[in-house]
Design a protein around this motif. Structure first.
Motif, PDB file in Angstrom:
ATOM      1  N   LEU A  45      43.990  25.783  42.322  1.00 26.97           N
ATOM      2  CA  LEU A  45      44.049  27.238  42.491  1.00 26.97           C
ATOM      3  C   LEU A  45      42.962  27.887  41.641  1.00 26.97           C
ATOM      4  CD1 LEU A  45      45.327  29.765  43.628  1.00 26.97           C
ATOM      5  CD2 LEU A  45      47.141  29.584  41.903  1.00 26.97           C
ATOM      6  N   HIS A  46      42.010  28.530  42.322  1.00 24.25           N
ATOM      7  CA  HIS A  46      40.839  29.076  41.649  1.00 24.25           C
ATOM      8  C   HIS A  46      40.757  30.590  41.826  1.00 24.25           C
ATOM      9  CE1 HIS A  46      39.324  24.931  41.329  1.00 24.25           C
ATOM     10  NE2 HIS A  46      39.761  24.797  42.571  1.00 24.25           N
ATOM     11  N   VAL A  67      38.239  33.712  42.220  1.00 20.76           N
ATOM     12  CA  VAL A  67      36.872  34.094  42.575  1.00 20.76           C
ATOM     13  C   VAL A  67      36.705  35.527  42.076  1.00 20.76           C
ATOM     14  CG1 VAL A  67      35.185  34.376  44.413  1.00 20.76           C
ATOM     15  CG2 VAL A  67      36.954  32.603  44.595  1.00 20.76           C
ATOM     16  N   ILE A  68      35.979  35.701  41.001  1.00 20.44           N
ATOM     17  CA  ILE A  68      35.906  36.989  40.312  1.00 20.44           C
ATOM     18  C   ILE A  68      35.451  38.097  41.251  1.00 20.44           C
ATOM     19  CG2 ILE A  68      34.780  38.264  38.435  1.00 20.44           C
ATOM     20  CD1 ILE A  68      34.585  35.610  36.914  1.00 20.44           C
ATOM     21  N   GLY A  69      36.228  39.162  41.260  1.00 21.07           N
ATOM     22  CA  GLY A  69      35.909  40.319  42.089  1.00 21.07           C
ATOM     23  C   GLY A  69      36.292  40.186  43.541  1.00 21.07           C
ATOM     24  N   MET A  70      36.808  39.003  43.935  1.00 18.75           N
ATOM     25  CA  MET A  70      37.128  38.778  45.343  1.00 18.75           C
ATOM     26  C   MET A  70      38.576  38.360  45.585  1.00 18.75           C
ATOM     27  SD  MET A  70      33.623  36.884  46.584  1.00 18.75           S
ATOM     28  CE  MET A  70      34.115  36.890  48.305  1.00 18.75           C
ATOM     29  N   GLY A  71      39.114  37.491  44.723  1.00 18.94           N
ATOM     30  CA  GLY A  71      40.491  37.079  44.953  1.00 18.94           C
ATOM     31  C   GLY A  71      40.749  35.663  44.499  1.00 18.94           C
ATOM     32  N   TYR A  72      41.534  34.932  45.274  1.00 19.81           N
ATOM     33  CA  TYR A  72      41.973  33.589  44.898  1.00 19.81           C
ATOM     34  C   TYR A  72      41.785  32.630  46.078  1.00 19.81           C
ATOM     35  CZ  TYR A  72      44.267  36.543  41.460  1.00 19.81           C
ATOM     36  OH  TYR A  72      44.524  37.490  40.499  1.00 19.81           O
ATOM     37  N   VAL A  73      41.582  31.354  45.738  1.00 24.38           N
ATOM     38  CA  VAL A  73      41.411  30.353  46.787  1.00 24.38           C
ATOM     39  C   VAL A  73      42.066  29.053  46.349  1.00 24.38           C
ATOM     40  CG1 VAL A  73      39.149  29.683  45.883  1.00 24.38           C
ATOM     41  CG2 VAL A  73      39.745  29.145  48.260  1.00 24.38           C
TER      42      VAL A  73
END
Length: 229
Positions: free
Chosen positions: A215-216, A218-224
Protein backbone atom coordinates in the motif's frame (compact mmCIF):
# COMPACT_ATOMS: atom_id res chain seq x y z
CA UNK A 1 -41.55 -4.11 -8.11
CA UNK A 2 -41.12 -5.05 -4.45
CA UNK A 3 -41.20 -2.05 -2.13
CA UNK A 4 -38.05 -1.00 -0.26
CA UNK A 5 -38.55 -1.61 3.46
CA UNK A 6 -36.59 0.57 5.88
CA UNK A 7 -35.99 0.07 9.59
CA UNK A 8 -35.64 3.37 11.46
CA UNK A 9 -34.12 3.12 14.95
CA UNK A 10 -34.50 6.57 16.49
CA UNK A 11 -35.66 7.64 19.95
CA UNK A 12 -36.49 11.25 19.03
CA UNK A 13 -40.18 11.10 18.15
CA UNK A 14 -40.13 14.09 15.79
CA UNK A 15 -37.09 12.87 13.88
CA UNK A 16 -38.46 9.34 13.61
CA UNK A 17 -41.83 10.63 12.39
CA UNK A 18 -40.17 12.98 9.89
CA UNK A 19 -38.08 10.13 8.47
CA UNK A 20 -41.02 7.74 8.22
CA UNK A 21 -43.25 10.33 6.53
CA UNK A 22 -40.56 11.36 4.05
CA UNK A 23 -39.63 7.78 3.14
CA UNK A 24 -43.26 6.76 2.66
CA UNK A 25 -43.89 9.79 0.45
CA UNK A 26 -41.30 8.47 -2.04
CA UNK A 27 -42.73 4.97 -1.99
CA UNK A 28 -40.71 3.20 0.69
CA UNK A 29 -42.14 1.30 3.64
CA UNK A 30 -40.79 2.23 7.08
CA UNK A 31 -40.97 0.77 10.58
CA UNK A 32 -39.81 2.64 13.68
CA UNK A 33 -38.06 1.31 16.78
CA UNK A 34 -37.57 3.77 19.64
CA UNK A 35 -34.74 1.93 21.39
CA UNK A 36 -31.89 -0.37 20.37
CA UNK A 37 -33.36 -3.59 21.71
CA UNK A 38 -36.67 -2.94 19.96
CA UNK A 39 -34.68 -2.29 16.79
CA UNK A 40 -32.93 -5.65 17.09
CA UNK A 41 -36.24 -7.44 17.63
CA UNK A 42 -37.84 -5.79 14.58
CA UNK A 43 -34.77 -6.64 12.49
CA UNK A 44 -35.09 -10.30 13.53
CA UNK A 45 -38.82 -10.40 12.77
CA UNK A 46 -38.94 -8.83 9.29
CA UNK A 47 -36.91 -8.42 6.11
CA UNK A 48 -35.49 -4.95 5.53
CA UNK A 49 -33.43 -3.59 2.66
CA UNK A 50 -31.74 -0.82 4.69
CA UNK A 51 -31.40 0.33 8.30
CA UNK A 52 -31.13 3.92 9.59
CA UNK A 53 -30.09 4.20 13.22
CA UNK A 54 -29.11 6.74 15.83
CA UNK A 55 -26.20 6.17 18.22
CA UNK A 56 -27.55 7.54 21.50
CA UNK A 57 -30.42 5.08 21.97
CA UNK A 58 -32.05 3.76 25.14
CA UNK A 59 -31.46 0.15 26.29
CA UNK A 60 -28.87 -0.63 23.54
CA UNK A 61 -26.84 2.07 21.79
CA UNK A 62 -26.37 2.27 18.04
CA UNK A 63 -22.80 0.95 18.07
CA UNK A 64 -23.85 -2.22 19.90
CA UNK A 65 -26.97 -2.65 17.78
CA UNK A 66 -24.90 -2.39 14.61
CA UNK A 67 -22.49 -5.05 15.90
CA UNK A 68 -25.38 -7.36 16.76
CA UNK A 69 -26.91 -7.00 13.29
CA UNK A 70 -23.53 -7.67 11.67
CA UNK A 71 -23.39 -11.03 13.46
CA UNK A 72 -26.31 -12.09 11.26
CA UNK A 73 -25.86 -10.06 8.08
CA UNK A 74 -22.73 -8.50 6.56
CA UNK A 75 -24.52 -7.08 3.53
CA UNK A 76 -27.57 -5.09 4.63
CA UNK A 77 -26.77 -1.35 4.32
CA UNK A 78 -26.68 0.52 7.63
CA UNK A 79 -26.62 4.31 7.91
CA UNK A 80 -25.84 5.94 11.24
CA UNK A 81 -27.77 9.20 11.62
CA UNK A 82 -26.51 11.05 14.68
CA UNK A 83 -25.57 14.35 16.29
CA UNK A 84 -22.12 12.97 17.17
CA UNK A 85 -19.80 14.53 14.59
CA UNK A 86 -16.27 13.82 15.88
CA UNK A 87 -13.78 11.71 13.96
CA UNK A 88 -13.53 9.21 16.83
CA UNK A 89 -17.30 8.69 16.78
CA UNK A 90 -17.26 8.18 13.01
CA UNK A 91 -14.49 5.61 13.30
CA UNK A 92 -16.42 3.80 16.05
CA UNK A 93 -19.48 3.81 13.80
CA UNK A 94 -17.63 2.34 10.84
CA UNK A 95 -15.84 -0.16 13.06
CA UNK A 96 -19.23 -1.26 14.38
CA UNK A 97 -20.22 -2.13 10.82
CA UNK A 98 -21.97 0.98 9.52
CA UNK A 99 -21.75 1.68 5.78
CA UNK A 100 -22.37 5.41 6.07
CA UNK A 101 -22.48 8.11 8.75
CA UNK A 102 -24.62 11.24 8.42
CA UNK A 103 -24.51 14.01 11.01
CA UNK A 104 -27.62 15.84 12.26
CA UNK A 105 -28.93 18.29 11.22
CA UNK A 106 -29.14 16.88 7.69
CA UNK A 107 -30.99 17.49 4.45
CA UNK A 108 -33.51 14.79 3.66
CA UNK A 109 -32.59 14.75 -0.02
CA UNK A 110 -28.98 13.99 0.91
CA UNK A 111 -30.13 11.08 3.06
CA UNK A 112 -32.20 9.74 0.16
CA UNK A 113 -29.24 10.07 -2.22
CA UNK A 114 -27.06 8.09 0.17
CA UNK A 115 -29.77 5.45 0.58
CA UNK A 116 -29.99 5.03 -3.20
CA UNK A 117 -26.22 4.62 -3.54
CA UNK A 118 -26.17 1.91 -0.86
CA UNK A 119 -29.22 0.12 -2.28
CA UNK A 120 -27.67 0.09 -5.75
CA UNK A 121 -24.49 -1.46 -4.38
CA UNK A 122 -26.56 -4.01 -2.47
CA UNK A 123 -28.73 -4.91 -5.48
CA UNK A 124 -26.04 -5.23 -8.14
CA UNK A 125 -23.87 -7.47 -6.00
CA UNK A 126 -20.92 -5.13 -5.63
CA UNK A 127 -19.10 -7.82 -3.69
CA UNK A 128 -18.70 -10.26 -6.58
CA UNK A 129 -15.59 -12.31 -7.40
CA UNK A 130 -14.92 -13.92 -4.06
CA UNK A 131 -11.10 -14.31 -4.21
CA UNK A 132 -8.97 -11.17 -4.62
CA UNK A 133 -5.16 -11.35 -4.64
CA UNK A 134 -2.02 -9.29 -4.98
CA UNK A 135 1.41 -10.78 -4.23
CA UNK A 136 0.91 -12.92 -1.10
CA UNK A 137 -2.11 -10.92 0.10
CA UNK A 138 -5.41 -12.72 -0.43
CA UNK A 139 -8.99 -11.77 0.44
CA UNK A 140 -12.00 -14.09 0.39
CA UNK A 141 -15.09 -11.90 0.22
CA UNK A 142 -17.41 -14.80 1.03
CA UNK A 143 -15.71 -16.04 4.20
CA UNK A 144 -14.40 -12.52 5.05
CA UNK A 145 -10.93 -13.97 5.64
CA UNK A 146 -7.84 -11.95 4.69
CA UNK A 147 -4.37 -13.53 4.68
CA UNK A 148 -0.89 -12.34 3.97
CA UNK A 149 1.26 -15.38 3.46
CA UNK A 150 0.45 -17.71 6.34
CA UNK A 151 -0.86 -14.90 8.56
CA UNK A 152 -4.54 -14.08 9.03
CA UNK A 153 -5.17 -10.33 8.96
CA UNK A 154 -7.98 -9.20 11.25
CA UNK A 155 -9.92 -6.26 9.83
CA UNK A 156 -12.95 -4.28 10.92
CA UNK A 157 -15.90 -4.08 8.52
CA UNK A 158 -14.85 -0.67 7.17
CA UNK A 159 -11.20 -1.67 6.83
CA UNK A 160 -12.35 -4.75 4.92
CA UNK A 161 -14.49 -2.64 2.55
CA UNK A 162 -11.64 -0.20 1.90
CA UNK A 163 -9.07 -2.94 1.29
CA UNK A 164 -11.50 -4.72 -1.03
CA UNK A 165 -11.91 -1.54 -3.07
CA UNK A 166 -8.13 -1.14 -3.30
CA UNK A 167 -7.74 -4.79 -4.33
CA UNK A 168 -10.36 -4.45 -7.04
CA UNK A 169 -8.45 -1.42 -8.34
CA UNK A 170 -4.88 -2.60 -7.75
CA UNK A 171 -2.17 -0.77 -9.71
CA UNK A 172 -4.52 2.19 -10.10
CA UNK A 173 -3.99 5.38 -8.07
CA UNK A 174 -7.17 5.97 -6.05
CA UNK A 175 -7.86 9.52 -4.88
CA UNK A 176 -9.42 10.43 -1.55
CA UNK A 177 -12.46 11.59 -3.51
CA UNK A 178 -12.76 8.14 -5.13
CA UNK A 179 -12.57 6.48 -1.74
CA UNK A 180 -15.07 8.93 -0.25
CA UNK A 181 -17.59 8.22 -3.01
CA UNK A 182 -17.17 4.44 -3.16
CA UNK A 183 -16.65 3.55 0.49
CA UNK A 184 -18.18 6.44 2.40
CA UNK A 185 -20.61 7.36 -0.39
CA UNK A 186 -21.54 10.77 -1.77
CA UNK A 187 -20.95 14.15 -0.13
CA UNK A 188 -18.51 12.74 2.39
CA UNK A 189 -16.95 15.44 4.56
CA UNK A 190 -13.59 15.72 2.81
CA UNK A 191 -12.35 17.97 5.62
CA UNK A 192 -12.19 15.01 7.96
CA UNK A 193 -9.12 12.79 8.29
CA UNK A 194 -11.14 9.57 8.56
CA UNK A 195 -9.88 8.25 5.21
CA UNK A 196 -6.23 8.86 6.14
CA UNK A 197 -6.80 7.21 9.51
CA UNK A 198 -8.21 4.08 7.84
CA UNK A 199 -5.43 3.94 5.25
CA UNK A 200 -2.95 3.97 8.15
CA UNK A 201 -4.91 1.23 9.97
CA UNK A 202 -4.74 -0.99 6.88
CA UNK A 203 -1.09 -0.21 6.18
CA UNK A 204 -0.08 -1.26 9.69
CA UNK A 205 -1.97 -4.54 9.34
CA UNK A 206 -0.93 -5.63 5.85
CA UNK A 207 2.53 -4.03 5.46
CA UNK A 208 4.21 -3.21 8.78
CA UNK A 209 5.71 -6.65 9.44
CA UNK A 210 6.48 -7.56 5.82
CA UNK A 211 9.49 -6.75 3.65
CA UNK A 212 7.49 -6.12 0.47
CA UNK A 213 5.18 -3.12 0.89
CA UNK A 214 1.88 -3.15 -1.02
CA UNK A 215 0.00 0.00 0.00
CA UNK A 216 1.68 3.15 -1.29
CA UNK A 217 0.94 6.87 -1.01
CA UNK A 218 1.26 8.90 -4.21
CA UNK A 219 1.79 12.43 -2.90
CA UNK A 220 -0.88 14.84 -4.05
CA UNK A 221 -2.81 12.12 -5.87
CA UNK A 222 -3.94 9.36 -3.53
CA UNK A 223 -3.16 5.73 -2.77
CA UNK A 224 -2.31 2.63 -4.78
CA UNK A 225 -2.10 -1.06 -3.98
CA UNK A 226 0.75 -2.59 -5.99
CA UNK A 227 3.89 -4.70 -5.70
CA UNK A 228 7.11 -2.76 -5.41
CA UNK A 229 7.81 0.93 -4.85
Amino acid sequence: MESIKVLIVEDELKVAGFLKKGLEEIGYEADIAYDGMMGLKLYQQAIYQIIILDINLPVMNGFDLCKEIRKFDNRIPIIMLTALSGTDNKIMGFDSGADDYLVKPFEFRELIARIKVLLKRYDVGYFSNSILKIADLEMNTDSKIVRRGDDIINLTAKEFALLEYLLRNQNRVISRVDIAEKIWDINFDTGTNVIDVYINFIRKKIDKNYNIKLLHTVIGMGYVLREGD
